[in-house]
Design a protein around this motif. Structure first.
Motif, PDB file in Angstrom:
ATOM      1  N   ARG A 276       0.843  -1.200   0.000  1.00 38.41           N
ATOM      2  CA  ARG A 276       0.000   0.000   0.000  1.00 38.41           C
ATOM      3  C   ARG A 276       0.878   1.249   0.000  1.00 38.41           C
ATOM      4  NH1 ARG A 276      -5.918  -0.160   2.665  1.00 38.41           N
ATOM      5  NH2 ARG A 276      -6.651  -1.901   1.399  1.00 38.41           N
ATOM      6  N   HIS A 280      -2.946   5.133  -1.060  1.00 40.05           N
ATOM      7  CA  HIS A 280      -3.907   4.165  -0.526  1.00 40.05           C
ATOM      8  C   HIS A 280      -4.366   4.588   0.872  1.00 40.05           C
ATOM      9  CE1 HIS A 280      -2.366   1.163  -3.538  1.00 40.05           C
ATOM     10  NE2 HIS A 280      -3.602   0.721  -3.450  1.00 40.05           N
ATOM     11  N   LYS A 281      -3.398   4.978   1.693  1.00 38.96           N
ATOM     12  CA  LYS A 281      -3.703   5.276   3.091  1.00 38.96           C
ATOM     13  C   LYS A 281      -4.478   6.585   3.233  1.00 38.96           C
ATOM     14  CE  LYS A 281       0.272   2.600   4.381  1.00 38.96           C
ATOM     15  NZ  LYS A 281       1.672   2.580   4.806  1.00 38.96           N
ATOM     16  N   CYS A 283      -6.465   7.787   1.020  1.00 39.59           N
ATOM     17  CA  CYS A 283      -7.818   7.500   0.532  1.00 39.59           C
ATOM     18  C   CYS A 283      -8.616   6.736   1.584  1.00 39.59           C
ATOM     19  CB  CYS A 283      -7.758   6.706  -0.769  1.00 39.59           C
ATOM     20  SG  CYS A 283      -7.197   7.669  -2.183  1.00 39.59           S
ATOM     21  N   GLY A 284      -7.982   5.786   2.239  1.00 40.03           N
ATOM     22  CA  GLY A 284      -8.656   5.049   3.301  1.00 40.03           C
ATOM     23  C   GLY A 284      -9.071   5.954   4.447  1.00 40.03           C
ATOM     24  N   CYS A 314     -10.164   1.846  -1.772  1.00 40.73           N
ATOM     25  CA  CYS A 314      -9.884   2.154  -0.364  1.00 40.73           C
ATOM     26  C   CYS A 314     -10.888   3.151   0.189  1.00 40.73           C
ATOM     27  CB  CYS A 314      -8.465   2.703  -0.210  1.00 40.73           C
ATOM     28  SG  CYS A 314      -7.162   1.456  -0.241  1.00 40.73           S
ATOM     29  N   GLN A 317     -14.391   1.596   0.508  1.00 40.97           N
ATOM     30  CA  GLN A 317     -14.503   0.640   1.610  1.00 40.97           C
ATOM     31  C   GLN A 317     -14.687   1.321   2.956  1.00 40.97           C
ATOM     32  OE1 GLN A 317     -10.919  -1.652   1.184  1.00 40.97           O
ATOM     33  NE2 GLN A 317     -11.763  -2.990  -0.393  1.00 40.97           N
ATOM     34  N   SER A 318     -14.123   2.502   3.108  1.00 43.52           N
ATOM     35  CA  SER A 318     -14.183   3.184   4.412  1.00 43.52           C
ATOM     36  C   SER A 318     -15.173   4.340   4.458  1.00 43.52           C
ATOM     37  CB  SER A 318     -12.788   3.723   4.771  1.00 43.52           C
ATOM     38  OG  SER A 318     -12.382   4.724   3.844  1.00 43.52           O
TER      39      SER A 318
END
Length: 448
Positions: A276, A280-281, A283-284, A314, A317-318
């Motif tokens: 990741r 990615h992080k 966006c999460g 990402c 999903q969150s």
């Protein structure tokens, strides 16, 4: 020498208002033949003098009863915790027992923890050991945890080890986790703290810690002292990756730290052990501010982690857990920078997870030129969500079996032509801002 100290906490019973309940805390001093005490030495008074910063009482007690100020306190509370017994005594499986929680500490640790510099100075003059840590943390750890700069000064002047590790494998610099602790960090580095020293378990440096707590001034200090910008933790995370995984904070501190790290050469597309990236992080975490910055600095919008998850996935999903952060803004940014769209048959899953955020549904749906509206989609929207956002979902499901309007088809043609440059080319078009917003998928609340 044992004494009892009584404190009060609130307790609530069935159908009762909170009321006081007495908790018994036992204070004792661990003694040996070399450290005898005068009979009837008041351990609790000594403890309370340290906690309350009562210098006069402390001076009297150390002069009369506690000439050896390196005695160890054992504090037993009415708090149960599971403790593991040794394998040597109980076999490979070991044995866990539920016992009352105990803490070992020293007079110096107590004074440092509560920031009582005058008491600390008195104890140090009485030859208190600044590196004694029977409970796992030394006085310098305690002072940094509380951001007590004046206590850090005294301890370092009396040869406290700036790199002393706690039982958790943390050096004092790793415990400078608040804005107020900047002075402590400066003092530690001035007295020889190793800026790139890693924690024993996670392998994080002080720069990782600053990133986790969004401390821009700390990070700037560490970089000035030679912190490795792309040092990897045990999970292969860099400071930038750690920062991007945090919940967005108020103000501009998070963005400023991101800019600082990038200016010092932080790798935008570095990957952790799960492949990741910082994007990615971010966006999460639905951190649109950092997502925009990363994309502007070359982040790979279509990078896939080990599970085949993209940055767009990402945020989807969150999103349901981060509605207050307006996750549709992140979705817009990704699509306007060329993110691959969701596979159309997977749109039902998107509705299952994001139906309560119709802005996301609108932005995603409008990123396609034409996508057939399935009957299953209506089943994926809970009735209460449909009622709450009725105008939107009524207009949305009316599109079943129809062709999109000419205006949308023109938008799709322009977006397809511009591709991953939509974010920078569309604002240059000589058209009104409302049309810019439309082309950039700004949600309108109804589907046409």
């Amino acid at each position: 020498m044992d004494e009892d100290l009584h404190t009060h906490r609130g307790s609530t019973g069935m159908g009762e208002l909170p009321g006081p309940v007495t908790e018994k805390i036992q204070i004792s001093l661990k003694l040996d033949s070399e450290h005898p005490l005068t009979p009837h030495a008041p351990a609790t008074k000594y403890y309370m003098a340290l906690v309350m910063g009562d210098l006069r009482s402390l001076q009297v007690l150390t002069d009369r009863y506690y000439q050896d100020v390196n005695l160890v306190f054992e504090i037993s509370k009415n708090e149960l915790e599971w403790q593991v017994k040794s394998q040597a005594s109980y076999g490979l499986s070991g044995l866990w027992s539920l016992e009352y929680k105990r803490e070992l500490t020293t007079s110096l640790c107590l004074a440092a923890r509560h920031g009582h510099a005058a008491c600390l100075r008195h104890l140090l003059r009485q030859q208190a050991d600044p590196n004694l840590a029977p409970g796992g943390r030394g006085p310098l750890h305690e002072a940094c945890l509380g951001a007590h700069t004046d206590c850090v000064v005294l301890l370092l002047e009396h040869k406290a080890d700036p790199n002393l590790r706690s039982d958790e494998g943390l050096a004092p610099l790793h415990l400078c986790t608040t804005q107020d602790s900047l002075g402590c960090a400066k003092l530690l580095l001035r007295h020889g703290a190793t800026v790139n020293l890693t924690t024993e378990d996670s392998g994080e440096t002080a720069l990782h810690v600053a990133a986790r707590h969004c401390l821009c001034d700390h990070a700037r200090l560490y970089l000035h002292h030679g912190a490795h910008i792309d040092a990897h933790s045990a999970q292969e995370e860099t400071a930038l990756g750690v920062l991007c995984g945090q919940a967005p904070s108020t103000g501009e501190g998070c963005l400023q730290l991101c800019q600082l790290l990038a200016a010092h050469g932080a790798s935008i597309n570095t990957l952790d052990e799960t492949q990741r990236s910082p994007l990615h992080k971010a966006c999460g975490a639905a951190n649109a501010t950092l997502v925009r910055f990363l994309l502007q600095h070359g982040a790979d919008v279509n990078a896939l982690d080990y599970g085949g998850v993209s940055p767009l996935c990402c945020v989807l999903q969150s999103a349901a857990f981060k509605r207050e952060l307006q996750p549709h803004l992140t979705v817009q940014l990704l699509l306007n920078h060329g993110s691959r769209k969701i596979w159309p048959p997977a749109f039902t899953k998107v509705l299952n997870s994001c139906a309560s955020i119709p802005e996301i549904i609108e932005v995603l749906f409008n990123s396609y030129t034409q996508i057939p509206v399935s009957e299953k989609w209506a089943e994926a929207v809970p009735e209460e969500v449909f009622q709450h956002h009725q105008p939107f979902y009524e207009s949305f499901f009316r599109l079943a079996g129809t062709v999109r309007c000419l205006q949308h088809l023109c938008r799709s043609a322009i977006r397809e032509k511009f591709g991953s440059k939509c974010h920078c080319l569309i604002p240059l078009l000589p058209v009104p801002k409302t049309l810019h917003d439309y082309l950039l998928l700004e949600p309108e609340g109804v589907m046409l």
